[in-house]
Write an enzyme that holds these catalytic residues in place. Structure first.
Site, PDB file in Angstrom:
ATOM      1  N   ASN A 115       0.869  -1.178   0.000  1.00  0.00           N
ATOM      2  CA  ASN A 115       0.000   0.000   0.000  1.00  0.00           C
ATOM      3  C   ASN A 115       0.912   1.237   0.000  1.00  0.00           C
ATOM      4  OD1 ASN A 115      -1.814   2.038   0.525  1.00  0.00           O
ATOM      5  ND2 ASN A 115      -2.233   1.404   2.635  1.00  0.00           N
ATOM      6  N   TRP A 116       0.986   1.893  -1.157  1.00  0.00           N
ATOM      7  CA  TRP A 116       1.910   3.042  -1.273  1.00  0.00           C
ATOM      8  C   TRP A 116       1.345   4.299  -0.626  1.00  0.00           C
ATOM      9  CZ3 TRP A 116       3.978   2.968  -7.053  1.00  0.00           C
ATOM     10  CH2 TRP A 116       4.585   1.731  -7.301  1.00  0.00           C
ATOM     11  N   LYS A 117       0.081   4.282  -0.273  1.00  0.00           N
ATOM     12  CA  LYS A 117      -0.583   5.468   0.302  1.00  0.00           C
ATOM     13  C   LYS A 117      -0.353   6.690  -0.613  1.00  0.00           C
ATOM     14  CE  LYS A 117       0.194   3.374   4.769  1.00  0.00           C
ATOM     15  NZ  LYS A 117       0.178   3.496   6.199  1.00  0.00           N
ATOM     16  N   HIS A 125      -9.264   0.539   5.137  1.00  0.00           N
ATOM     17  CA  HIS A 125      -7.979   0.859   5.764  1.00  0.00           C
ATOM     18  C   HIS A 125      -8.221   1.798   6.944  1.00  0.00           C
ATOM     19  CE1 HIS A 125      -3.951   2.310   6.461  1.00  0.00           C
ATOM     20  NE2 HIS A 125      -3.534   1.213   5.843  1.00  0.00           N
ATOM     21  N   GLU A 178      -6.710   4.302   8.010  1.00  0.00           N
ATOM     22  CA  GLU A 178      -6.576   5.747   7.741  1.00  0.00           C
ATOM     23  C   GLU A 178      -7.866   6.304   7.152  1.00  0.00           C
ATOM     24  OE1 GLU A 178      -2.951   5.385   5.501  1.00  0.00           O
ATOM     25  OE2 GLU A 178      -1.950   4.741   7.345  1.00  0.00           O
ATOM     26  N   GLU A 221      -5.097  -5.626  10.431  1.00  0.00           N
ATOM     27  CA  GLU A 221      -4.126  -4.564  10.671  1.00  0.00           C
ATOM     28  C   GLU A 221      -4.432  -3.876  12.003  1.00  0.00           C
ATOM     29  OE1 GLU A 221      -2.190  -3.135   6.841  1.00  0.00           O
ATOM     30  OE2 GLU A 221      -4.024  -1.999   7.045  1.00  0.00           O
ATOM     31  N   GLY A 239       2.376   1.944  10.821  1.00  0.00           N
ATOM     32  CA  GLY A 239       3.259   3.097  10.678  1.00  0.00           C
ATOM     33  C   GLY A 239       3.894   3.542  11.987  1.00  0.00           C
ATOM     34  N   SER A 244       3.597  -2.398  10.398  1.00  0.00           N
ATOM     35  CA  SER A 244       5.049  -2.361  10.582  1.00  0.00           C
ATOM     36  C   SER A 244       5.725  -3.698  10.246  1.00  0.00           C
ATOM     37  CB  SER A 244       5.417  -1.913  12.001  1.00  0.00           C
ATOM     38  OG  SER A 244       4.909  -0.616  12.241  1.00  0.00           O
ATOM     39  N   GLY A 251       3.026  -1.205   4.297  1.00  0.00           N
ATOM     40  CA  GLY A 251       3.025   0.224   3.998  1.00  0.00           C
ATOM     41  C   GLY A 251       4.445   0.702   3.721  1.00  0.00           C
ATOM     42  N   GLY A 252       5.094   1.238   4.756  1.00  0.00           N
ATOM     43  CA  GLY A 252       6.419   1.854   4.587  1.00  0.00           C
ATOM     44  C   GLY A 252       7.427   0.977   3.851  1.00  0.00           C
TER      45      GLY A 252
END
Ligand code: PEP
Length: 246
Positions: A9-11, A91, A93, A163, A169, A209, A230-231
């Protein structure tokens, strides 16, 4: 046999040339036993579609209508037309920053399934919900209110991503045992709502993470079928290292 999947997920990250370079770093991927999916910003879906090689491609979001006066939104019908296969729903967010409710997420699930797209449905508890021991009840409610109205056949188009919000994150990861415990619980809910067949065949990914250093231990668990990353999905080497952690 359910699929092993690692999804990135590149956000809202990367500019056009960085996105292009990252796709180039991934598109020779040829590990047949683990599917690699990417979820770039919508702006780069066309670019990704044109040079994705063996990568699966998904959007991060849709509005639940095929077309109409919804300024700024994109539709599942438009994605289908472009050959995009997957979409994230739920998600944390979008739940917390954009205020998306379980009932609105249900509409998104339906809009995607009706257009033949596959859904990566995210669920997970807040820190205080885990601290008060309510994590199972929270996840169960998210699944029941947004997903469990689907038929057994429609559920074949769903991947679940657990998640825990406190791990996204933050650098905090659920332990492999905490992840396994929740994944086994989700599988038991699938078995009671649907069947052993659906329970055994639905891929359940862990997100929060996840990185090359902890992926092996997480993926060694029986009910963890991969990760939503993510990251660590923003660099080809770390994303590929995670995919090679089974
Ligand atoms: C995510 O946003 O889905 C996620 C898991 O992020 P991170 O890996 O950065 O915690």
């Amino acid at each position: 046999m359910r699929k092993k999947i690692v999804a990135g997920n590149w956000k809202m990250n990367l500019n056009y040339s960085e996105a292009s370079e990252l796709i180039d770093g991934l598109n020779n991927y040829d590990n047949k036993s683990v599917e690699l999916l990417i979820f770039p910003p919508a702006l780069y879906l066309d670019l990704a579609q044109s040079k994705k090689g063996n990568l699966g491609l998904g959007a991060q979001n849709i509005y639940p209508a095929d077309k109409g006066a919804f300024t700024g939104e994109i539709s599942p019908w438009q994605l289908k037309e472009m050959g995009i296969e997957y979409c994230l729903v739920g998600h944390s967010e979008r739940r917390s920053i954009l205020g998306e409710s379980n009932s609105f997420l249900k509409e998104k699930v339906d809009a995607l399934i009706n257009n033949g797209l596959k859904v990566v449905f995210c669920c997970g508890e807040l820190k205080e919900e885990r601290e008060s021991g309510n994590q199972n009840a929270v996840v169960e409610q998210q699944l029941k209110e947004s997903l469990f109205h689907l038929s057994e056949t429609q559920m074949e188009s769903v991947i679940i991503a657990y998640e825990p919000v406190w791990a996204i994150g933050t650098g905090l990861t659920a332990s492999a045992d905490q992840a396994e415990e929740m994944h086994a619980y989700i599988r038991s809910l699938l078995a009671s709502k649907y069947s052993d067949h659906t329970s055994e065949n639905t891929s359940i990914l862990y997100g929060g993470s996840c990185k090359p250093e902890n992926a092996k231990e997480l993926f060694s668990k029986e009910n963890v079928d991969g990760g939503l990353i993510g990251g660590a999905a923003l660099k080809a080497d770390s994303f590929l290292a995670i995919a090679n952690s089974f």
